[in-house]
Design a protein around this motif. Structure first.
Motif, PDB file in Angstrom:
ATOM      1  N   THR A  70       8.047   4.724  -5.514  1.00 19.95           N
ATOM      2  CA  THR A  70       6.924   5.424  -6.132  1.00 19.95           C
ATOM      3  C   THR A  70       5.610   4.801  -5.665  1.00 19.95           C
ATOM      4  N   LEU A  71       4.744   5.635  -5.121  1.00 18.98           N
ATOM      5  CA  LEU A  71       3.444   5.164  -4.635  1.00 18.98           C
ATOM      6  C   LEU A  71       2.342   5.464  -5.634  1.00 18.98           C
ATOM      7  N   GLY A 124      -1.009   7.075  -6.223  1.00 11.25           N
ATOM      8  CA  GLY A 124      -1.731   8.116  -5.496  1.00 11.25           C
ATOM      9  C   GLY A 124      -0.913   8.577  -4.312  1.00 11.25           C
ATOM     10  N   GLU A 125      -1.543   8.615  -3.133  1.00 15.90           N
ATOM     11  CA  GLU A 125      -0.853   8.985  -1.906  1.00 15.90           C
ATOM     12  C   GLU A 125      -0.431   7.754  -1.106  1.00 15.90           C
ATOM     13  N   GLY A 126      -0.603   6.573  -1.718  1.00 20.08           N
ATOM     14  CA  GLY A 126      -0.265   5.351  -1.002  1.00 20.08           C
ATOM     15  C   GLY A 126      -1.246   5.040   0.109  1.00 20.08           C
ATOM     16  N   GLU A 127      -2.474   5.565  -0.045  1.00 18.88           N
ATOM     17  CA  GLU A 127      -3.464   5.445   1.028  1.00 18.88           C
ATOM     18  C   GLU A 127      -4.166   4.089   1.075  1.00 18.88           C
ATOM     19  N   GLU A 128      -4.050   3.309  -0.008  1.00 16.85           N
ATOM     20  CA  GLU A 128      -4.723   2.001  -0.035  1.00 16.85           C
ATOM     21  C   GLU A 128      -4.207   1.116   1.099  1.00 16.85           C
ATOM     22  N   SER A 131      -1.369   0.763   5.315  1.00 18.65           N
ATOM     23  CA  SER A 131      -1.317   1.451   4.027  1.00 18.65           C
ATOM     24  C   SER A 131       0.050   1.269   3.382  1.00 18.65           C
ATOM     25  N   ARG A 180       1.735   3.578   2.063  1.00 14.20           N
ATOM     26  CA  ARG A 180       2.578   4.695   2.500  1.00 14.20           C
ATOM     27  C   ARG A 180       3.300   4.330   3.802  1.00 14.20           C
ATOM     28  N   GLU A 181       2.593   3.716   4.726  1.00 10.30           N
ATOM     29  CA  GLU A 181       3.216   3.308   5.988  1.00 10.30           C
ATOM     30  C   GLU A 181       4.348   2.310   5.738  1.00 10.30           C
ATOM     31  N   GLN A 206       7.340   4.090   4.401  1.00 12.92           N
ATOM     32  CA  GLN A 206       8.016   4.847   5.444  1.00 12.92           C
ATOM     33  C   GLN A 206       8.864   3.931   6.331  1.00 12.92           C
TER      34      GLN A 206
END
Length: 234
Positions: free
Chosen positions: A181-182, A184-188, A223, A225-226, A229
């Protein structure tokens, strides 16, 4: 110094934690004399802790202070961490070591889109940052010997006990077959540094009796998100 010096003894305060235990393991493998102090051996909340620590310290010691209740997320934890450092400072006033190293955090800096350096202003925006900056200043007030302050970015490694948001938590969730679970969009974007690199830098600081502020980071941000992934692909 410009010459490598093997210390007579390295005293590690916080040897039971993620970073302290990793440092002790490396010191042992390198056959460097050390004394590992955990909270069970030296409880800094005990009324006699300053006297006991002062009795333990020797003039030729390198003292590495890692002990903390972290991450500091509320006022009570902030006060506890200040109380712990008060005991350390009182001990140092009684017995100065040869070299003092404090493991702080990059949380002492304000968030910035530009790269941070050791000359960046310390303007913490969190209680965790306030805690570390306060402890840095406390130590400076009583330390009369060479002192190094290390400010690492987010540290990751297999033995991390915090399970904080980031690589370790993501990996554990993935291995358990659970969703990551991130926020927001995990953009930080943050800089993540590996525990062994932190310990290797600590060793260099010990060997060369380094002084001043040293930021410990890779120099590259990624980030969340990266990271998620990458973990998912593995």
């Amino acid at each position: 110094t410009s010459t490598k010096i093997i210390p007579e003894r390295v005293v590690v305060m916080g040897a039971g934690g993620f970073i302290g235990a990793s440092l002790v393991k490396t010191l042992k493998a390198s056959e460097i004399p050390f004394l590992a102090l955990t909270s069970k051996i030296m409880n800094l909340f005990d009324s006699d802790a300053p006297e006991r620590l002062a009795d333990i310290l020797r003039p030729e010691d390198t003292l590495v202070v890692i002990s903390a209740i972290a991450p500091c997320t509320n006022i009570e934890m902030l006060l506890q961490n200040i109380s712990m450092m008060k005991a350390v400072c009182e001990a140092i006033e009684k017995q100065q070591p040869k070299h003092l190293i404090y493991l702080s955090s990059d949380a002492v800096y304000a968030d910035s889109p530009d790269p941070l350096t050791e000359t960046s202003s310390a303007e913490p925006g969190s209680l965790h940052g306030v805690m570390h900056l306060s402890r840095e200043i406390m130590l400076k007030q009583v330390c009369n010997v060479p002192m190094a302050i290390l400010r690492p970015s987010l540290i990751y490694g297999a033995e991390d006990t915090h399970n904080g948001y980031g690589p370790n938590q993501f990996l554990r969730l993935a291995l358990a077959g659970e969703e990551i679970t991130l926020f927001g969009e995990g953009e930080e974007q943050r800089d993540h540094v590996y525990i062994e690199d932190v310990v290797n830098i600590l060793l260099l600081v010990i060997f060369y009796r380094s002084e001043g502020v040293i930021n410990v980071a890779t120099g590259s941000v990624v980030s969340f998100r990266e990271i998620a992934q990458i973990v998912s692909e593995y």
